[in-house]
Design a protein around this motif. Sequence first.
Motif, PDB file in Angstrom:
ATOM      1  N   MET A 109       0.855  -1.184   0.000  1.00 22.23           N
ATOM      2  CA  MET A 109       0.000   0.000   0.000  1.00 22.23           C
ATOM      3  C   MET A 109       0.895   1.240   0.000  1.00 22.23           C
ATOM      4  SD  MET A 109      -3.093   0.753   2.722  1.00 22.23           S
ATOM      5  CE  MET A 109      -2.867  -0.823   3.457  1.00 22.23           C
ATOM      6  N   ASP A 110       0.571   2.218  -0.855  1.00 25.88           N
ATOM      7  CA  ASP A 110       1.349   3.457  -0.831  1.00 25.88           C
ATOM      8  C   ASP A 110       0.661   4.473   0.080  1.00 25.88           C
ATOM      9  OD1 ASP A 110      -0.770   4.407  -2.301  1.00 25.88           O
ATOM     10  OD2 ASP A 110       0.358   4.715  -4.143  1.00 25.88           O
ATOM     11  N   GLU A 111       1.256   5.652   0.228  1.00 23.69           N
ATOM     12  CA  GLU A 111       0.725   6.661   1.139  1.00 23.69           C
ATOM     13  C   GLU A 111      -0.670   7.120   0.737  1.00 23.69           C
ATOM     14  OE1 GLU A 111       3.485   9.870   1.514  1.00 23.69           O
ATOM     15  OE2 GLU A 111       5.108   8.552   2.124  1.00 23.69           O
ATOM     16  N   ASP A 112      -0.924   7.217  -0.559  1.00 24.34           N
ATOM     17  CA  ASP A 112      -2.242   7.648  -1.028  1.00 24.34           C
ATOM     18  C   ASP A 112      -3.317   6.634  -0.663  1.00 24.34           C
ATOM     19  OD1 ASP A 112      -1.175   9.955  -2.138  1.00 24.34           O
ATOM     20  OD2 ASP A 112      -0.815   8.977  -4.077  1.00 24.34           O
ATOM     21  N   ASP A 113      -3.013   5.349  -0.829  1.00 19.61           N
ATOM     22  CA  ASP A 113      -3.965   4.297  -0.457  1.00 19.61           C
ATOM     23  C   ASP A 113      -4.277   4.351   1.034  1.00 19.61           C
ATOM     24  OD1 ASP A 113      -4.079   3.290  -3.045  1.00 19.61           O
ATOM     25  OD2 ASP A 113      -2.458   1.842  -2.677  1.00 19.61           O
ATOM     26  N   TYR A 114      -3.239   4.532   1.827  1.00 20.55           N
ATOM     27  CA  TYR A 114      -3.414   4.575   3.282  1.00 20.55           C
ATOM     28  C   TYR A 114      -4.235   5.801   3.687  1.00 20.55           C
ATOM     29  CZ  TYR A 114      -2.413   4.349   8.241  1.00 20.55           C
ATOM     30  OH  TYR A 114      -2.541   4.277   9.599  1.00 20.55           O
ATOM     31  N   ALA A 115      -3.971   6.951   3.061  1.00 24.86           N
ATOM     32  CA  ALA A 115      -4.714   8.168   3.372  1.00 24.86           C
ATOM     33  C   ALA A 115      -6.193   7.994   3.030  1.00 24.86           C
ATOM     34  CB  ALA A 115      -4.131   9.346   2.618  1.00 24.86           C
ATOM     35  N   ARG A 116      -6.501   7.397   1.876  1.00 26.17           N
ATOM     36  CA  ARG A 116      -7.895   7.145   1.491  1.00 26.17           C
ATOM     37  C   ARG A 116      -8.577   6.215   2.483  1.00 26.17           C
ATOM     38  NH1 ARG A 116      -6.802   5.354  -4.140  1.00 26.17           N
ATOM     39  NH2 ARG A 116      -5.008   6.514  -3.889  1.00 26.17           N
ATOM     40  N   LEU A 117      -7.852   5.214   2.942  1.00 23.98           N
ATOM     41  CA  LEU A 117      -8.404   4.264   3.908  1.00 23.98           C
ATOM     42  C   LEU A 117      -8.738   4.968   5.220  1.00 23.98           C
ATOM     43  CD1 LEU A 117      -9.008   1.272   4.577  1.00 23.98           C
ATOM     44  CD2 LEU A 117      -6.655   1.103   5.366  1.00 23.98           C
ATOM     45  N   MET A 118      -7.877   5.870   5.673  1.00 28.90           N
ATOM     46  CA  MET A 118      -8.097   6.572   6.932  1.00 28.90           C
ATOM     47  C   MET A 118      -9.160   7.667   6.826  1.00 28.90           C
ATOM     48  SD  MET A 118      -6.329   5.187   9.249  1.00 28.90           S
ATOM     49  CE  MET A 118      -6.519   3.573   8.527  1.00 28.90           C
ATOM     50  N   GLU A 119      -9.431   8.178   5.623  1.00 25.96           N
ATOM     51  CA  GLU A 119     -10.426   9.231   5.438  1.00 25.96           C
ATOM     52  C   GLU A 119     -11.850   8.694   5.397  1.00 25.96           C
ATOM     53  OE1 GLU A 119      -9.295  11.265   1.893  1.00 25.96           O
ATOM     54  OE2 GLU A 119      -7.663  12.350   2.880  1.00 25.96           O
ATOM     55  N   MET A 120     -12.015   7.404   5.195  1.00 23.11           N
ATOM     56  CA  MET A 120     -13.354   6.819   5.145  1.00 23.11           C
ATOM     57  C   MET A 120     -14.049   7.020   6.492  1.00 23.11           C
ATOM     58  SD  MET A 120     -12.749   3.193   3.314  1.00 23.11           S
ATOM     59  CE  MET A 120     -12.550   3.050   1.574  1.00 23.11           C
ATOM     60  N   PRO A 121     -15.363   7.345   6.484  1.00 22.30           N
ATOM     61  CA  PRO A 121     -16.081   7.534   7.750  1.00 22.30           C
ATOM     62  C   PRO A 121     -16.055   6.276   8.620  1.00 22.30           C
ATOM     63  CG  PRO A 121     -17.554   7.816   5.859  1.00 22.30           C
ATOM     64  CD  PRO A 121     -16.197   7.527   5.327  1.00 22.30           C
ATOM     65  N   ARG A 122     -16.312   5.149   8.007  1.00 26.27           N
ATOM     66  CA  ARG A 122     -16.177   3.851   8.687  1.00 26.27           C
ATOM     67  C   ARG A 122     -15.208   3.043   7.858  1.00 26.27           C
ATOM     68  NH1 ARG A 122     -21.415   0.633  10.611  1.00 26.27           N
ATOM     69  NH2 ARG A 122     -20.207  -1.057   9.772  1.00 26.27           N
ATOM     70  N   PRO A 123     -13.941   3.046   8.244  1.00 27.57           N
ATOM     71  CA  PRO A 123     -12.937   2.377   7.398  1.00 27.57           C
ATOM     72  C   PRO A 123     -13.277   0.916   7.118  1.00 27.57           C
ATOM     73  CG  PRO A 123     -11.893   3.474   9.243  1.00 27.57           C
ATOM     74  CD  PRO A 123     -13.365   3.568   9.459  1.00 27.57           C
ATOM     75  N   ARG A 124     -13.227   0.576   5.856  1.00 27.03           N
ATOM     76  CA  ARG A 124     -13.411  -0.809   5.425  1.00 27.03           C
ATOM     77  C   ARG A 124     -12.262  -1.095   4.476  1.00 27.03           C
ATOM     78  NH1 ARG A 124     -18.162  -0.770   2.429  1.00 27.03           N
ATOM     79  NH2 ARG A 124     -16.949  -0.884   0.542  1.00 27.03           N
ATOM     80  N   CYS A 125     -11.441  -2.010   4.801  1.00 23.68           N
ATOM     81  CA  CYS A 125     -10.232  -2.277   4.030  1.00 23.68           C
ATOM     82  C   CYS A 125     -10.582  -2.806   2.641  1.00 23.68           C
ATOM     83  CB  CYS A 125      -9.347  -3.274   4.755  1.00 23.68           C
ATOM     84  SG  CYS A 125      -7.790  -3.585   3.907  1.00 23.68           S
ATOM     85  N   PRO A 126     -10.183  -2.093   1.582  1.00 22.10           N
ATOM     86  CA  PRO A 126     -10.471  -2.561   0.224  1.00 22.10           C
ATOM     87  C   PRO A 126      -9.592  -3.732  -0.197  1.00 22.10           C
ATOM     88  CG  PRO A 126      -9.225  -0.534   0.145  1.00 22.10           C
ATOM     89  CD  PRO A 126      -9.523  -0.795   1.591  1.00 22.10           C
TER      90      PRO A 126
END
Length: 57
Positions: free
Chosen positions: A25-42
């Motif tokens: 996972m790169d930094e952008d993927d991780y940032a998108r994951l953390m920005e989700m209201p209820r994180p769900r790992c893609p």
Amino acid sequence: MNDCDSCAFYAYDEDEDGYFCSVDMDEDDYARLMEMPRPRCPFYRNGDEYAVVRHQM
């Protein structure tokens, strides 16, 4: 968030003596994951190799 213990990417590292997520996972993927209201790992994938077989029975 999904249960990491059952994920296929949750791997044991002998050098660190612990488990970690082995998804590349790169930094952008991780940032998108953390920005989700209820994180769900893609990247979650069920590590139970026999789930498909039990489903077919």
